[in-house]
Design a protein around this motif. Structure first.
Motif, PDB file in Angstrom:
ATOM      1  N   PHE A 285       9.323  -7.371   0.102  1.00  0.00           N
ATOM      2  CA  PHE A 285       9.982  -6.340   0.902  1.00  0.00           C
ATOM      3  C   PHE A 285      10.980  -5.546   0.065  1.00  0.00           C
ATOM      4  N   LEU A 286      11.743  -6.241  -0.784  1.00  0.00           N
ATOM      5  CA  LEU A 286      12.746  -5.586  -1.627  1.00  0.00           C
ATOM      6  C   LEU A 286      12.104  -5.056  -2.902  1.00  0.00           C
ATOM      7  N   ARG A 287      12.347  -3.798  -3.204  1.00  0.00           N
ATOM      8  CA  ARG A 287      11.788  -3.182  -4.402  1.00  0.00           C
ATOM      9  C   ARG A 287      12.828  -3.183  -5.519  1.00  0.00           C
ATOM     10  N   PRO A 288      12.398  -3.178  -6.773  1.00  0.00           N
ATOM     11  CA  PRO A 288      13.352  -3.206  -7.889  1.00  0.00           C
ATOM     12  C   PRO A 288      14.324  -2.036  -7.895  1.00  0.00           C
ATOM     13  N   ASP A 289      13.886  -0.867  -7.368  1.00  0.00           N
ATOM     14  CA  ASP A 289      14.771   0.300  -7.381  1.00  0.00           C
ATOM     15  C   ASP A 289      15.548   0.459  -6.085  1.00  0.00           C
ATOM     16  N   ASP A 290      15.499  -0.551  -5.214  1.00  0.00           N
ATOM     17  CA  ASP A 290      16.270  -0.514  -3.977  1.00  0.00           C
ATOM     18  C   ASP A 290      17.757  -0.711  -4.253  1.00  0.00           C
ATOM     19  N   VAL A 291      18.558  -0.372  -3.258  1.00  0.00           N
ATOM     20  CA  VAL A 291      19.970  -0.736  -3.221  1.00  0.00           C
ATOM     21  C   VAL A 291      20.173  -1.520  -1.923  1.00  0.00           C
ATOM     22  N   LEU A 292      20.651  -2.743  -2.037  1.00  0.00           N
ATOM     23  CA  LEU A 292      20.858  -3.599  -0.874  1.00  0.00           C
ATOM     24  C   LEU A 292      22.293  -3.455  -0.385  1.00  0.00           C
ATOM     25  N   ALA A 293      22.453  -2.869   0.792  1.00  0.00           N
ATOM     26  CA  ALA A 293      23.775  -2.695   1.385  1.00  0.00           C
ATOM     27  C   ALA A 293      24.060  -3.847   2.329  1.00  0.00           C
ATOM     28  N   SER A 294      25.240  -4.443   2.213  1.00  0.00           N
ATOM     29  CA  SER A 294      25.599  -5.570   3.078  1.00  0.00           C
ATOM     30  C   SER A 294      27.115  -5.625   3.206  1.00  0.00           C
ATOM     31  N   TRP A 295      27.577  -6.504   4.076  1.00  0.00           N
ATOM     32  CA  TRP A 295      29.017  -6.686   4.283  1.00  0.00           C
ATOM     33  C   TRP A 295      29.446  -7.892   3.450  1.00  0.00           C
ATOM     34  N   GLY A 296      29.811  -7.645   2.201  1.00  0.00           N
ATOM     35  CA  GLY A 296      30.088  -8.725   1.275  1.00  0.00           C
ATOM     36  C   GLY A 296      28.798  -9.222   0.632  1.00  0.00           C
ATOM     37  N   PHE A 297      28.936 -10.119  -0.348  1.00  0.00           N
ATOM     38  CA  PHE A 297      27.801 -10.550  -1.155  1.00  0.00           C
ATOM     39  C   PHE A 297      27.476 -12.042  -0.996  1.00  0.00           C
ATOM     40  N   TYR A 298      28.057 -12.702  -0.018  1.00  0.00           N
ATOM     41  CA  TYR A 298      27.909 -14.151   0.070  1.00  0.00           C
ATOM     42  C   TYR A 298      26.445 -14.566   0.202  1.00  0.00           C
ATOM     43  N   ALA A 299      25.741 -14.029   1.209  1.00  0.00           N
ATOM     44  CA  ALA A 299      24.365 -14.445   1.455  1.00  0.00           C
ATOM     45  C   ALA A 299      23.442 -14.069   0.302  1.00  0.00           C
ATOM     46  N   SER A 300      23.608 -12.853  -0.233  1.00  0.00           N
ATOM     47  CA  SER A 300      22.736 -12.429  -1.333  1.00  0.00           C
ATOM     48  C   SER A 300      22.994 -13.237  -2.595  1.00  0.00           C
ATOM     49  N   GLU A 301      24.230 -13.719  -2.788  1.00  0.00           N
ATOM     50  CA  GLU A 301      24.514 -14.587  -3.933  1.00  0.00           C
ATOM     51  C   GLU A 301      23.807 -15.935  -3.773  1.00  0.00           C
ATOM     52  N   LEU A 302      23.762 -16.440  -2.560  1.00  0.00           N
ATOM     53  CA  LEU A 302      23.041 -17.691  -2.323  1.00  0.00           C
ATOM     54  C   LEU A 302      21.553 -17.511  -2.615  1.00  0.00           C
ATOM     55  N   LEU A 303      20.998 -16.378  -2.199  1.00  0.00           N
ATOM     56  CA  LEU A 303      19.585 -16.114  -2.462  1.00  0.00           C
ATOM     57  C   LEU A 303      19.326 -15.971  -3.953  1.00  0.00           C
ATOM     58  N   ARG A 304      20.221 -15.267  -4.629  1.00  0.00           N
ATOM     59  CA  ARG A 304      20.069 -15.086  -6.075  1.00  0.00           C
ATOM     60  C   ARG A 304      20.094 -16.439  -6.781  1.00  0.00           C
ATOM     61  N   ALA A 305      20.958 -17.346  -6.316  1.00  0.00           N
ATOM     62  CA  ALA A 305      21.039 -18.673  -6.931  1.00  0.00           C
ATOM     63  C   ALA A 305      19.740 -19.455  -6.743  1.00  0.00           C
ATOM     64  N   GLU A 306      18.979 -19.126  -5.693  1.00  0.00           N
ATOM     65  CA  GLU A 306      17.695 -19.793  -5.444  1.00  0.00           C
ATOM     66  C   GLU A 306      16.558 -19.144  -6.221  1.00  0.00           C
TER      67      GLU A 306
END
Length: 387
Positions: A285-306
């Motif tokens: 779903f996420l493309r390399p040229d996307d920009v992911l907008a969110s309220w803080g980075f907590y959840a995306s950091e957990l995903l990145r760690a996985e």
């Protein structure tokens, strides 16, 4: 280049292996001292993130039987390193960030709480005169490392060569301020209209994705040792209306307060898809040229760690603060203050409510013009903008 301290850096060999765990926000601070330690100590490694449980290089470093790990952290029950030093070579684990950030890293990584913990009793105040310490006895990371290595390396006179680039940085910054006759953070003499930040909100709308996720996080001090992990995630591409939602089966039991906090049914989460399948779908779903907008980075950091490939990110909190010129509270307060067009949530639980609020903010900020939000205010420094 005018304030570069590289010329003062000297390679230092130690039998003590040093592992520095740095909070992501601290890595963006140009005058952070962990970088000096990494450059100076040949046996030092620097790891940036929030959850390090999946960092294989780090886990290998702290499971080295030839240099067992110890933690330098002023936690409850910490031993005085100068009075009760460990015997033999060790791997010294240090947490880098503000006191709040360091505490957060300590809580998010239960394996740290299992390490032998040591503290310091500094005889002198910090020399970090360009950054305010919370208490007189507090030291910068590089100063704490120097004091610890003085004990561990059997060098009672310290490691002055480790502090040379630190002192050079401090003096250069102070000299720069004196010569320029202005503070390190510049402010315009005249107020001006605040331009909207985050061009990603309008320049490439087809590449903007708004996402939010809920994690299964056990409270600190619960006696359980379960690393936090995302178990519900939803995202939308506003330009096309494409949506993504996933319930992900947790690796362990759900925290006692999970249902209350997330407003999700436990059975729905426990019967969710496998983490590998979720990661595959989200990566598609996420493309390399996307920009992911969110309220803080907590959840995306957990995903990145996985191991999930996360595109460049935009913190909507920073964009909203910049647009208003002030802080107003929680996510809902910014929606109200910016008069954002809030719609009914399409995703479940707290994820759906917060995602709907973020969609409203994105729509409001994308359609705004210069001066829409109380216009003439003095510019302020913002953090966590587009990576």
């Amino acid at each position: 280049m005018r304030v570069c301290y590289c010329a003062a850096v000297r390679p230092i060999a130690t039998r003590t292996r040093v592992v520095i765990l740095q909070h992501p926000r601290e890595s963006d601070v140009p005058i952070n001292t962990a970088r000096i330690a990494e450059l100076s100590l040949s046996s030092a490694t620097l790891h940036v993130g929030l959850d390090f449980s999946a960092d294989s290089a780090l886990q290998a470093a702290i499971h080295n039987p030839e240099a067992p790990p110890i933690l330098l952290y002023p936690g409850a029950g910490a031993k005085d390193l100068a009075r009760e030093p460990p015997s033999g070579p060790v791997t010294l684990v240090v947490v880098d960030g503000t006191w709040w950030q360091a505490s957060k890293l300590y809580k998010l990584n239960p394996f740290l709480q299992k390490l032998p913990c040591y503290g310091l009793a500094p005889a002198e105040e910090s020399r970090y005169r360009i950054r305010k310490e919370p208490e007189a006895h507090c030291l910068s990371t590089i100063e704490a490392l120097e004091a610890a290595l003085s004990v561990l390396e059997g060098r009672p006179d310290g490691l002055p060569e480790l502090l040379e680039p630190f002192d050079a940085m401090v003096e250069t910054q102070l000299d720069f301020v004196a010569q320029e006759s202005r503070p390190r953070h510049r402010r315009s003499a005249e107020p001006r209209l605040r331009p909207l930040v985050a061009p990603a909100l309008s320049e490439r709308p087809e590449s903007l994705v708004v996402g939010y996720g809920e994690a299964n996080a056990w409270p600190y001090g619960s006696g359980e040792s379960h690393p936090p992990e995302v178990v519900h995630w939803a995202a939308v591409r506003p330009a096309t209306g494409e949506r993504f939602e996933a319930y992900v089966a947790p690796s362990g039991p759900l925290a006692p307060s999970f249902e209350t906090h997330s407003r999700l049914v436990a059975e729905r989460i426990q019967g969710g898809e496998a983490r590998a399948d979720f990661a595959h779908r989200l990566s598609a779903f996420l493309r390399p040229d996307d920009v992911l907008a969110s309220w803080g980075f907590y959840a995306s950091e957990l995903l990145r760690a996985e191991g999930v490939a996360i595109p460049p990110r935009l913190d909507l909190r920073g964009a909203a603060i910049h647009a208003l010129g002030r802080r107003v509270g929680q996510l809902g307060d910014y929606v109200t203050a910016l008069e954002a067009p809030l719609r009914s949530p399409w995703a479940a639980g707290r994820t759906g409510t917060r995602l709907a609020a973020m969609e409203a903010l994105v729509e409001r900020l994308r359609g705004a013009r210069r001066g829409d939000f109380r216009g003439r205010v003095a510019p302020v420094a913002t953090s966590e903008s587009l990576e």
